[in-house]
Design an enzyme around this catalytic site. Sequence first.
Site, PDB file in Angstrom:
ATOM      1  N   TYR A 152       9.658  10.417  -1.549  1.00 51.93           N
ATOM      2  CA  TYR A 152      10.076  10.620  -0.351  1.00 51.93           C
ATOM      3  C   TYR A 152      11.176  11.805  -0.193  1.00 51.93           C
ATOM      4  CZ  TYR A 152       7.172   6.933   1.235  1.00 51.93           C
ATOM      5  OH  TYR A 152       6.033   6.187   1.574  1.00 51.93           O
TER       6      TYR A 152
ATOM      7  N   LYS B 296       5.428   2.268 -12.880  1.00 51.70           N
ATOM      8  CA  LYS B 296       4.476   3.002 -13.629  1.00 51.70           C
ATOM      9  C   LYS B 296       5.141   3.610 -14.919  1.00 51.70           C
ATOM     10  CE  LYS B 296       0.174   4.091 -13.853  1.00 51.70           C
ATOM     11  NZ  LYS B 296      -1.117   3.048 -14.075  1.00 51.70           N
TER      12      LYS B 296
ATOM     13  N   ASP C 260      -0.380  -1.038 -10.841  1.00 51.01           N
ATOM     14  CA  ASP C 260      -1.924  -1.254 -10.727  1.00 51.01           C
ATOM     15  C   ASP C 260      -2.071  -2.586 -11.080  1.00 51.01           C
ATOM     16  OD1 ASP C 260      -1.195  -0.449 -13.170  1.00 51.01           O
ATOM     17  OD2 ASP C 260      -2.706   0.581 -13.608  1.00 51.01           O
TER      18      ASP C 260
ATOM     19  N   ASP D 238       6.140   1.158  -0.350  1.00 53.83           N
ATOM     20  CA  ASP D 238       5.564   1.546   0.880  1.00 53.83           C
ATOM     21  C   ASP D 238       4.207   0.797   0.895  1.00 53.83           C
ATOM     22  OD1 ASP D 238       4.721   2.594   3.461  1.00 53.83           O
ATOM     23  OD2 ASP D 238       4.018   4.396   2.342  1.00 53.83           O
TER      24      ASP D 238
END
Length: 336
Positions: free
Chosen positions: A126, A173, A206, A230
């Site tokens: 962002y 991740k 994931d 988000d």
Amino acid sequence: MPHYCTLIPGDGIGPEVSQAAVRALSATGVDIVWKRAELNEAIILESGKTLPKYLLDSLNETRVGLKGPVTTPVAGGFQSVNVQLRKTLDLFANVRPVKTLPGLKTRFQDVAIDMVIFRENTEDLYSGLEHEVVKDVVTSLKVITRVASERIANYAFNYARLNNRTHVAAIHKANIMKLADGLFLRCCRETAAKFPEIHYKELIVDNASMQLVIRPETFDLLLLPNLYGDIISDLAAGLVGGLGIVPGANMGEHHAVFEAVHGSAPDIAGQGKANPTAMILSSVMLLTHIGEKDAAHRLQSAVEKVYAEGKYLTGDVGGASSTIEFTDAVVRALKD
Ligand code: ATP
């Protein structure tokens, strides 16, 4: 002494659900003086400013805001108002409690879901730093800093300690983004070491998505960088009945702005059928923040009562009532 709060109704369904929240807050009997600050696409386009001065002045004065959604144009146009506001006021922590409502029929209705999502609110992808290197080749910068990562981690662990939450899961991740998510994770680990009574684990985003669907009841507090926060927030909202019911708070050192997880929902705007629960529960968080704990408890119970009865629910959660009929029911439940 009244409480002074800034009200930003926003656009799309914003004005409808904000109006409902103001009515519900008024019915608690807490004396709130609203400073109204309009903000919508038309005002932004006309003034050329994403955040007008009157809005920032108002929030700097009151320090507390209740905000409806403001539409963000997709793939072009002005920058997201929500992102700008969070950055400008340094509202670094986005807090989103996701909880099963009594009686509400969902795919997961037999499971008691009760988790709180802590999303870093100021950086990551962002940052808005995008660049077309040569035609048809674009880079987008993911910014992760120690300062912001430590700050959100500390905020989340402190919240856990103060609210008897026992498990924190950091979501990342870092197997792929070894430097960026690696730094975020290191900050979470170092913070976790200062809270030995809280169980700490790490999940790759994931896998976390799958675990959330398979066994949502095992999650307690989730700690995430901005983008995963988000996405996982909407996934988690889906577990408990959808975007219409999940509230949120943007917390900074000096300001707090309360807003639902959902966006401006242009597909249903102006039709009187938006679910105001998310905004009303955001108002419950606002009441707690301004020290009106008893009223917060009463308003939360009133909403739960209306859900438990199941007579006045909006269409998104399987009912047939309007925004106003649902709000009337909450106001009646408050008075009972
Ligand atoms: P943003 O990017 O601004 O967060 P979004 O793309 O996530 O927005 P929303 O505006 O939140 O999209 O809407 C997603 C879907 O959820 C739409 O179909 C919308 O009608 C529905 N929805 C969102 N909020 C509500 C609500 N309060 N009541 C009923 N339906 C809602």
